[in-house]
Motif scaffolding. Structure first.
Motif, mmCIF file in Angstrom:
data_model
loop_
_atom_site.group_PDB
_atom_site.id
_atom_site.type_symbol
_atom_site.label_atom_id
_atom_site.label_comp_id
_atom_site.label_asym_id
_atom_site.label_seq_id
_atom_site.Cartn_x
_atom_site.Cartn_y
_atom_site.Cartn_z
ATOM 1 N N PRO A 66 -18.424 -3.637 -13.680
ATOM 2 C CA PRO A 66 -18.649 -2.401 -12.923
ATOM 3 C C PRO A 66 -18.861 -2.683 -11.433
ATOM 4 C CG PRO A 66 -20.642 -3.044 -14.039
ATOM 5 C CD PRO A 66 -19.589 -4.031 -14.452
ATOM 6 N N THR A 67 -18.550 -1.695 -10.615
ATOM 7 C CA THR A 67 -18.886 -1.793 -9.197
ATOM 8 C C THR A 67 -20.397 -1.613 -9.074
ATOM 9 O OG1 THR A 67 -18.549 0.560 -8.864
ATOM 10 C CG2 THR A 67 -16.648 -0.874 -8.466
ATOM 11 N N ASP A 68 -20.943 -1.849 -7.902
ATOM 12 C CA ASP A 68 -22.392 -1.762 -7.706
ATOM 13 C C ASP A 68 -22.932 -0.369 -8.042
ATOM 14 O OD1 ASP A 68 -22.449 -4.391 -6.914
ATOM 15 O OD2 ASP A 68 -22.383 -3.913 -4.766
ATOM 16 N N THR A 69 -22.262 0.666 -7.559
ATOM 17 C CA THR A 69 -22.722 2.034 -7.808
ATOM 18 C C THR A 69 -22.654 2.364 -9.295
ATOM 19 O OG1 THR A 69 -21.907 2.675 -5.632
ATOM 20 C CG2 THR A 69 -22.404 4.453 -7.181
ATOM 21 N N VAL A 70 -21.571 1.982 -9.925
ATOM 22 C CA VAL A 70 -21.420 2.254 -11.355
ATOM 23 C C VAL A 70 -22.443 1.448 -12.150
ATOM 24 C CG1 VAL A 70 -19.856 2.093 -13.327
ATOM 25 C CG2 VAL A 70 -19.010 2.903 -11.136
ATOM 26 N N ARG A 71 -22.733 0.230 -11.745
ATOM 27 C CA ARG A 71 -23.750 -0.572 -12.428
ATOM 28 C C ARG A 71 -25.103 0.147 -12.375
ATOM 29 N NH1 ARG A 71 -23.658 -4.925 -9.590
ATOM 30 N NH2 ARG A 71 -22.008 -5.923 -10.768
ATOM 31 N N ASN A 72 -25.439 0.715 -11.221
ATOM 32 C CA ASN A 72 -26.687 1.473 -11.100
ATOM 33 C C ASN A 72 -26.675 2.701 -12.008
ATOM 34 O OD1 ASN A 72 -27.763 -0.289 -9.226
ATOM 35 N ND2 ASN A 72 -26.990 0.861 -7.477
ATOM 36 N N ILE A 73 -25.561 3.396 -12.062
ATOM 37 C CA ILE A 73 -25.446 4.586 -12.912
ATOM 38 C C ILE A 73 -25.603 4.194 -14.375
ATOM 39 C CG2 ILE A 73 -23.843 6.359 -13.741
ATOM 40 C CD1 ILE A 73 -22.692 6.425 -10.866
ATOM 41 N N LEU A 74 -24.899 3.149 -14.794
ATOM 42 C CA LEU A 74 -24.977 2.707 -16.192
ATOM 43 C C LEU A 74 -26.378 2.228 -16.538
ATOM 44 C CD1 LEU A 74 -21.591 0.786 -16.558
ATOM 45 C CD2 LEU A 74 -22.127 3.101 -17.291
ATOM 46 N N SER A 75 -27.015 1.583 -15.599
ATOM 47 C CA SER A 75 -28.386 1.113 -15.828
ATOM 48 C C SER A 75 -29.331 2.295 -16.003
ATOM 49 C CB SER A 75 -28.821 0.239 -14.657
ATOM 50 O OG SER A 75 -30.130 -0.218 -14.853
ATOM 51 N N ARG A 76 -29.198 3.308 -15.148
ATOM 52 C CA ARG A 76 -30.050 4.497 -15.258
ATOM 53 C C ARG A 76 -29.816 5.249 -16.563
ATOM 54 N NH1 ARG A 76 -28.468 7.639 -10.630
ATOM 55 N NH2 ARG A 76 -27.749 5.851 -9.490
ATOM 56 N N GLU A 77 -28.594 5.214 -17.062
ATOM 57 C CA GLU A 77 -28.275 5.900 -18.315
ATOM 58 C C GLU A 77 -28.666 5.074 -19.540
ATOM 59 O OE1 GLU A 77 -27.061 9.111 -18.676
ATOM 60 O OE2 GLU A 77 -27.586 9.147 -16.566
ATOM 61 N N GLY A 78 -28.985 3.791 -19.361
ATOM 62 C CA GLY A 78 -29.466 2.963 -20.463
ATOM 63 C C GLY A 78 -28.401 2.134 -21.145
ATOM 64 N N VAL A 79 -27.202 2.060 -20.584
ATOM 65 C CA VAL A 79 -26.132 1.286 -21.204
ATOM 66 C C VAL A 79 -26.509 -0.195 -21.229
ATOM 67 C CG1 VAL A 79 -23.717 0.578 -20.990
ATOM 68 C CG2 VAL A 79 -24.362 2.955 -20.591
ATOM 69 N N TYR A 80 -27.031 -0.701 -20.133
ATOM 70 C CA TYR A 80 -27.388 -2.124 -20.077
ATOM 71 C C TYR A 80 -28.588 -2.443 -20.965
ATOM 72 C CZ TYR A 80 -23.914 -3.335 -16.680
ATOM 73 O OH TYR A 80 -22.708 -3.572 -16.079
ATOM 74 N N LEU A 81 -29.516 -1.508 -21.107
ATOM 75 C CA LEU A 81 -30.644 -1.717 -22.020
ATOM 76 C C LEU A 81 -30.137 -1.807 -23.450
ATOM 77 C CD1 LEU A 81 -33.685 -1.920 -22.573
ATOM 78 C CD2 LEU A 81 -33.701 0.568 -22.778
ATOM 79 N N MET A 82 -29.226 -0.925 -23.821
ATOM 80 C CA MET A 82 -28.686 -0.955 -25.181
ATOM 81 C C MET A 82 -27.898 -2.241 -25.417
ATOM 82 S SD MET A 82 -28.587 0.262 -28.098
ATOM 83 C CE MET A 82 -28.852 1.980 -28.368
#
Length: 183
Positions: A66-82
């Motif tokens: 992901p790009t930096d902005t998308v990484r932040n969005i995915l992190s806020r949505e919990g994709v990286y936690l999952m």
């Protein structure tokens, strides 16, 4: 093929709206993409994200960068936690049910935090409106006081002018009354 998760710009001038897409790194920003997994609207407060969670998780697990902005969005949505929790399940640290419980607890805590922020913002807005209303009432009272003073001054000046006119008429009437008496 280097796969990226990035934003594809849409919307009108000075009002950007983005699609979150899976695309080849060599493709142009607004060009060809493999799959659309969501949208991002930064114009709302807070920013609105509509994301297909399962597809985003799939692409992150398969290695899409992901790009930096998308990484932040995915992190806020919990994709990286999952993704992290699924890694723990694979290693045997805990089972799938525990991972889901942890994720649900995180999501509920995040939702509670967002609600608290929204409530604080609404309270601040309400307090600001009340303060502005109080200032406006104070200003209106001052203006009403000045208007009342001005009207009182005008009424006094008018009464004074009437008294002066009456006083001027009184000697003229006396002179007129005396004049026929002499004749």
């Amino acid at each position: 093929m280097a796969t990226k998760i990035r934003l594809q710009r849409g919307g009108r001038k000075s009002y950007a709206f983005y699609r979150i897409v899976i695309a080849d790194a060599r493709a142009p920003r607004d060009g060809r993409f493999t799959e659309k997994i969501g949208t991002y609207n930064p114009n709302t407060n807070p920013a609105t994200v509509d994301l297909n969670f399962e597809r985003a998780l799939y692409w992150v697990e398969t290695g899409a960068q992901p790009t930096d902005t998308v990484r932040n969005i995915l992190s806020r949505e919990g994709v990286y936690l999952m993704k992290h929790l699924k890694g723990g399940v694979k290693k045997g640290a805990f089972d799938e049910a525990t991972a889901q419980k942890k994720f649900d607890a995180w999501k509920a805590d995040k939702q509670k935090g967002l609600e608290k922020v929204a409530a604080d913002e609404a309270k601040a807005k309400k307090d600001a409106a009340a303060k502005e209303l109080a200032q406006e009432k104070k200003l209106n009272e001052e203006i009403a006081k000045k208007v009342a003073e001005k009207k009182a001054a005008e009424a006094a000046a008018k009464a004074e002018a009437e008294a002066a006119a009456a006083a001027a008429e009184a000697p003229a009437e006396e002179a007129a009354a005396e004049a026929p008496a002499e004749a």
